[in-house]
Design a protein around this motif. Structure first.
Motif, mmCIF file in Angstrom:
data_model
loop_
_atom_site.group_PDB
_atom_site.id
_atom_site.type_symbol
_atom_site.label_atom_id
_atom_site.label_comp_id
_atom_site.label_asym_id
_atom_site.label_seq_id
_atom_site.Cartn_x
_atom_site.Cartn_y
_atom_site.Cartn_z
ATOM 1 N N LEU A 2 0.853 -1.172 0.000
ATOM 2 C CA LEU A 2 0.000 0.000 0.000
ATOM 3 C C LEU A 2 0.895 1.231 0.000
ATOM 4 O O LEU A 2 1.720 1.399 0.898
ATOM 5 C CB LEU A 2 -0.909 0.004 1.236
ATOM 6 N N ALA A 3 0.763 2.068 -1.020
ATOM 7 C CA ALA A 3 1.552 3.299 -1.118
ATOM 8 C C ALA A 3 0.641 4.493 -0.907
ATOM 9 O O ALA A 3 -0.334 4.680 -1.630
ATOM 10 C CB ALA A 3 2.226 3.391 -2.476
ATOM 11 N N ILE A 4 0.954 5.287 0.104
ATOM 12 C CA ILE A 4 0.200 6.492 0.421
ATOM 13 C C ILE A 4 1.236 7.603 0.599
ATOM 14 O O ILE A 4 1.571 7.977 1.713
ATOM 15 C CB ILE A 4 -0.641 6.328 1.696
ATOM 16 N N ASN A 5 1.778 8.076 -0.480
ATOM 17 C CA ASN A 5 2.878 9.030 -0.422
ATOM 18 C C ASN A 5 2.406 10.452 -0.703
ATOM 19 O O ASN A 5 1.630 10.683 -1.631
ATOM 20 C CB ASN A 5 3.957 8.665 -1.440
ATOM 21 N N GLY A 6 2.899 11.392 0.092
ATOM 22 C CA GLY A 6 2.707 12.809 -0.171
ATOM 23 C C GLY A 6 1.292 13.329 -0.074
ATOM 24 O O GLY A 6 0.969 14.330 -0.687
ATOM 25 N N ILE A 7 0.430 12.674 0.692
ATOM 26 C CA ILE A 7 -0.926 13.191 0.860
ATOM 27 C C ILE A 7 -1.143 13.574 2.322
ATOM 28 O O ILE A 7 -0.352 13.238 3.181
ATOM 29 C CB ILE A 7 -2.015 12.192 0.388
ATOM 30 N N GLU A 8 -2.228 14.223 2.590
ATOM 31 C CA GLU A 8 -2.543 14.706 3.939
ATOM 32 C C GLU A 8 -3.119 13.596 4.803
ATOM 33 O O GLU A 8 -4.210 13.692 5.326
ATOM 34 C CB GLU A 8 -3.528 15.878 3.849
ATOM 35 N N LEU A 9 -2.373 12.536 4.959
ATOM 36 C CA LEU A 9 -2.780 11.421 5.809
ATOM 37 C C LEU A 9 -2.406 11.746 7.247
ATOM 38 O O LEU A 9 -1.322 12.251 7.510
ATOM 39 C CB LEU A 9 -2.051 10.155 5.354
ATOM 40 N N THR A 10 -3.302 11.455 8.174
ATOM 41 C CA THR A 10 -3.056 11.745 9.591
ATOM 42 C C THR A 10 -2.950 10.453 10.391
ATOM 43 O O THR A 10 -3.275 9.374 9.897
ATOM 44 C CB THR A 10 -4.190 12.601 10.178
ATOM 45 N N ASP A 11 -2.537 10.589 11.616
ATOM 46 C CA ASP A 11 -2.441 9.445 12.516
ATOM 47 C C ASP A 11 -3.775 8.718 12.639
ATOM 48 O O ASP A 11 -3.827 7.492 12.628
ATOM 49 C CB ASP A 11 -1.974 9.898 13.901
ATOM 50 N N ASP A 12 -4.855 9.464 12.761
ATOM 51 C CA ASP A 12 -6.179 8.858 12.914
ATOM 52 C C ASP A 12 -6.584 8.048 11.684
ATOM 53 O O ASP A 12 -7.293 7.049 11.804
ATOM 54 C CB ASP A 12 -7.236 9.930 13.186
ATOM 55 N N ASP A 13 -6.122 8.456 10.501
ATOM 56 C CA ASP A 13 -6.450 7.734 9.273
ATOM 57 C C ASP A 13 -5.871 6.320 9.274
ATOM 58 O O ASP A 13 -6.414 5.423 8.629
ATOM 59 C CB ASP A 13 -5.924 8.486 8.052
ATOM 60 N N LEU A 14 -4.795 6.114 9.986
ATOM 61 C CA LEU A 14 -4.141 4.801 9.990
ATOM 62 C C LEU A 14 -4.961 3.741 10.707
ATOM 63 O O LEU A 14 -4.767 2.550 10.465
ATOM 64 C CB LEU A 14 -2.754 4.903 10.623
ATOM 65 N N ALA A 15 -5.874 4.129 11.551
ATOM 66 C CA ALA A 15 -6.696 3.159 12.269
ATOM 67 C C ALA A 15 -7.473 2.273 11.301
ATOM 68 O O ALA A 15 -7.662 1.079 11.559
ATOM 69 C CB ALA A 15 -7.650 3.868 13.223
ATOM 70 N N SER A 16 -7.888 2.820 10.173
ATOM 71 C CA SER A 16 -8.659 2.039 9.203
ATOM 72 C C SER A 16 -7.808 0.979 8.509
ATOM 73 O O SER A 16 -8.342 0.020 7.951
ATOM 74 C CB SER A 16 -9.302 2.959 8.166
ATOM 75 N N LEU A 17 -6.502 1.115 8.538
ATOM 76 C CA LEU A 17 -5.627 0.140 7.888
ATOM 77 C C LEU A 17 -5.515 -1.158 8.683
ATOM 78 O O LEU A 17 -5.133 -2.186 8.133
ATOM 79 C CB LEU A 17 -4.230 0.727 7.690
#
Length: 76
Positions: A2-17
């Motif tokens: 899974l590549a999620i590079n250079g976007i406005e991803l936050t710590d809270d977004d990682l919970a869904s992974l």
């Protein structure tokens, strides 16, 4: 992988992974992930490769993640 590079991803977004079965590699370069987000990644035991370049993680956070996922290759 899974590549999620250079976007406005936050710590809270990682919970869904956490619900992705068999996730082995994740690329989070250039994101806003901090040490708090690494705690989310530590809950994914299948991870073997984690790239964090350009994120806000610290050496302490990476060391904690490495302890939780000793088989993972973690690059900053």
């Amino acid at each position: 992988d899974l590549a999620i590079n250079g976007i406005e991803l936050t710590d809270d977004d990682l919970a869904s992974l956490c619900g992705i079965p068999h996730l082995r590699s994740i690329y989070l370069e250039g994101t806003n992930i901090s040490d708090a987000g690494l705690d989310q990644l530590a809950q994914i035991p299948t991870l073997t490769k984690i790239l964090l370049g350009g994120s806000r993680v610290t050496d302490t956070g990476v060391a904690r993640l490495q302890a939780a996922l000793p088989k993972a290759n973690i690059s900053r």
